[in-house]
Design a protein around this motif. Structure first.
Motif, PDB file in Angstrom:
ATOM      1  N   PHE A 154       0.811  -1.215   0.000  1.00  0.00           N
ATOM      2  CA  PHE A 154       0.000   0.000   0.000  1.00  0.00           C
ATOM      3  C   PHE A 154       0.847   1.270   0.000  1.00  0.00           C
ATOM      4  O   PHE A 154       0.393   2.298  -0.513  1.00  0.00           O
ATOM      5  N   ILE A 155       2.052   1.205   0.493  1.00  0.00           N
ATOM      6  CA  ILE A 155       2.973   2.340   0.310  1.00  0.00           C
ATOM      7  C   ILE A 155       3.261   2.498  -1.184  1.00  0.00           C
ATOM      8  O   ILE A 155       3.247   3.609  -1.719  1.00  0.00           O
ATOM      9  N   GLY A 156       3.484   1.382  -1.858  1.00  0.00           N
ATOM     10  CA  GLY A 156       3.692   1.421  -3.309  1.00  0.00           C
ATOM     11  C   GLY A 156       2.464   1.927  -4.045  1.00  0.00           C
ATOM     12  O   GLY A 156       2.574   2.705  -5.001  1.00  0.00           O
ATOM     13  N   ALA A 157       1.276   1.504  -3.608  1.00  0.00           N
ATOM     14  CA  ALA A 157       0.038   1.975  -4.242  1.00  0.00           C
ATOM     15  C   ALA A 157      -0.107   3.486  -4.076  1.00  0.00           C
ATOM     16  O   ALA A 157      -0.459   4.193  -5.034  1.00  0.00           O
ATOM     17  N   ILE A 158       0.181   3.975  -2.881  1.00  0.00           N
ATOM     18  CA  ILE A 158       0.101   5.421  -2.644  1.00  0.00           C
ATOM     19  C   ILE A 158       1.112   6.152  -3.519  1.00  0.00           C
ATOM     20  O   ILE A 158       0.794   7.192  -4.117  1.00  0.00           O
ATOM     21  N   ALA A 159       2.307   5.612  -3.629  1.00  0.00           N
ATOM     22  CA  ALA A 159       3.330   6.230  -4.488  1.00  0.00           C
ATOM     23  C   ALA A 159       2.856   6.288  -5.937  1.00  0.00           C
ATOM     24  O   ALA A 159       3.094   7.290  -6.630  1.00  0.00           O
ATOM     25  N   MET A 160       2.180   5.237  -6.410  1.00  0.00           N
ATOM     26  CA  MET A 160       1.668   5.237  -7.778  1.00  0.00           C
ATOM     27  C   MET A 160       0.591   6.306  -7.967  1.00  0.00           C
ATOM     28  O   MET A 160       0.545   6.974  -8.994  1.00  0.00           O
ATOM     29  N   HIS A 161      -0.263   6.472  -6.969  1.00  0.00           N
ATOM     30  CA  HIS A 161      -1.294   7.514  -7.043  1.00  0.00           C
ATOM     31  C   HIS A 161      -0.656   8.905  -7.067  1.00  0.00           C
ATOM     32  O   HIS A 161      -1.077   9.767  -7.842  1.00  0.00           O
ATOM     33  N   VAL A 162       0.340   9.111  -6.233  1.00  0.00           N
ATOM     34  CA  VAL A 162       1.013  10.414  -6.183  1.00  0.00           C
ATOM     35  C   VAL A 162       1.726  10.678  -7.510  1.00  0.00           C
ATOM     36  O   VAL A 162       1.626  11.771  -8.074  1.00  0.00           O
ATOM     37  N   ARG A 163       2.432   9.682  -8.027  1.00  0.00           N
ATOM     38  CA  ARG A 163       3.138   9.832  -9.300  1.00  0.00           C
ATOM     39  C   ARG A 163       2.172  10.179 -10.430  1.00  0.00           C
ATOM     40  O   ARG A 163       2.470  10.997 -11.296  1.00  0.00           O
ATOM     41  N   ALA A 164       0.989   9.575 -10.393  1.00  0.00           N
ATOM     42  CA  ALA A 164      -0.016   9.821 -11.436  1.00  0.00           C
ATOM     43  C   ALA A 164      -0.841  11.080 -11.150  1.00  0.00           C
ATOM     44  O   ALA A 164      -1.725  11.418 -11.927  1.00  0.00           O
ATOM     45  N   ARG A 165      -0.542  11.742 -10.043  1.00  0.00           N
ATOM     46  CA  ARG A 165      -1.296  12.928  -9.612  1.00  0.00           C
ATOM     47  C   ARG A 165      -2.789  12.613  -9.449  1.00  0.00           C
ATOM     48  O   ARG A 165      -3.657  13.423  -9.755  1.00  0.00           O
ATOM     49  N   ASP A 166      -3.033  11.416  -8.952  1.00  0.00           N
ATOM     50  CA  ASP A 166      -4.399  10.960  -8.673  1.00  0.00           C
ATOM     51  C   ASP A 166      -4.677  11.214  -7.195  1.00  0.00           C
ATOM     52  O   ASP A 166      -4.478  10.351  -6.351  1.00  0.00           O
ATOM     53  N   PHE A 167      -5.109  12.410  -6.890  1.00  0.00           N
ATOM     54  CA  PHE A 167      -5.272  12.828  -5.495  1.00  0.00           C
ATOM     55  C   PHE A 167      -6.719  12.783  -5.026  1.00  0.00           C
ATOM     56  O   PHE A 167      -7.095  13.498  -4.113  1.00  0.00           O
ATOM     57  N   GLY A 168      -7.505  11.930  -5.614  1.00  0.00           N
ATOM     58  CA  GLY A 168      -8.918  11.844  -5.253  1.00  0.00           C
ATOM     59  C   GLY A 168      -9.214  10.695  -4.309  1.00  0.00           C
ATOM     60  O   GLY A 168      -8.402  10.296  -3.481  1.00  0.00           O
ATOM     61  N   ARG A 169     -10.406  10.160  -4.482  1.00  0.00           N
ATOM     62  CA  ARG A 169     -10.937   9.094  -3.629  1.00  0.00           C
ATOM     63  C   ARG A 169     -10.009   7.871  -3.587  1.00  0.00           C
ATOM     64  O   ARG A 169      -9.819   7.286  -2.530  1.00  0.00           O
ATOM     65  N   ASN A 170      -9.454   7.492  -4.749  1.00  0.00           N
ATOM     66  CA  ASN A 170      -8.612   6.303  -4.803  1.00  0.00           C
ATOM     67  C   ASN A 170      -7.417   6.413  -3.863  1.00  0.00           C
ATOM     68  O   ASN A 170      -7.033   5.441  -3.217  1.00  0.00           O
ATOM     69  N   LEU A 171      -6.821   7.588  -3.786  1.00  0.00           N
ATOM     70  CA  LEU A 171      -5.671   7.777  -2.908  1.00  0.00           C
ATOM     71  C   LEU A 171      -6.110   7.924  -1.464  1.00  0.00           C
ATOM     72  O   LEU A 171      -5.658   7.194  -0.588  1.00  0.00           O
ATOM     73  N   PHE A 172      -6.995   8.877  -1.211  1.00  0.00           N
ATOM     74  CA  PHE A 172      -7.281   9.243   0.171  1.00  0.00           C
ATOM     75  C   PHE A 172      -8.241   8.302   0.876  1.00  0.00           C
ATOM     76  O   PHE A 172      -8.125   8.111   2.078  1.00  0.00           O
ATOM     77  N   LEU A 173      -9.154   7.696   0.159  1.00  0.00           N
ATOM     78  CA  LEU A 173     -10.078   6.782   0.815  1.00  0.00           C
ATOM     79  C   LEU A 173      -9.581   5.346   0.729  1.00  0.00           C
ATOM     80  O   LEU A 173      -9.434   4.675   1.745  1.00  0.00           O
ATOM     81  N   ASN A 174      -9.271   4.895  -0.465  1.00  0.00           N
ATOM     82  CA  ASN A 174      -8.942   3.480  -0.647  1.00  0.00           C
ATOM     83  C   ASN A 174      -7.522   3.141  -0.184  1.00  0.00           C
ATOM     84  O   ASN A 174      -7.338   2.378   0.768  1.00  0.00           O
TER      85      ASN A 174
END
Length: 119
Positions: free
Chosen positions: A81-101
């Motif tokens: 999940f640290i890797g998943a968060i890093a992927m969201h940050v890299r993709a600039r996906d700062f919505g529900r997928n990052l903050f909730l999931n």
């Protein structure tokens, strides 16, 4: 640090979450497919997600009785999940997928790791 979980129920609950997540990833439901696309996860690798989640389920369940396996599986889930968060940050996906999931799952996995194996 302990090699068998104490208490056991949070590990069992996390195993159920991983099982349910794996089932949702078999033929990804819409919000999971959208998440994979949003972070740029290649479609040819989507098949590996349920495998990872089912392996985590098995590792957590078996780790209730096999010393060190639940600890290792919990630590691997934290890393996942640290890797998943890093992927969201890299993709600039700062919505529900990052903050909730992803962030919620990281908190749950880290909580289980600390509560059941470190305290």
């Amino acid at each position: 640090m302990t090699l068998l979980p104490d208490p056991v129920w949070p590990v069992a609950a996390l195993a159920l979450i991983c099982l349910f997540d794996g089932l949702l990833c078999l033929k990804p439901v819409q919000f999971i497919a959208d998440c994979f696309r949003d972070v740029g996860w290649p479609r040819r690798l989507w098949w590996i997600m349920p495998v990872i989640k089912f392996a985590a389920t098995g590792g957590l369940v078996a780790g209730i009785w096999i010393e060190g396996l639940g600890l290792l599986t919990s630590a691997c889930l934290v890393a996942y999940f640290i890797g998943a968060i890093a992927m969201h940050v890299r993709a600039r996906d700062f919505g529900r997928n990052l903050f909730l999931n992803a962030s919620t799952m990281l908190a749950i996995c880290a909580g289980v790791l600390i509560w059941c194996f470190a305290l």
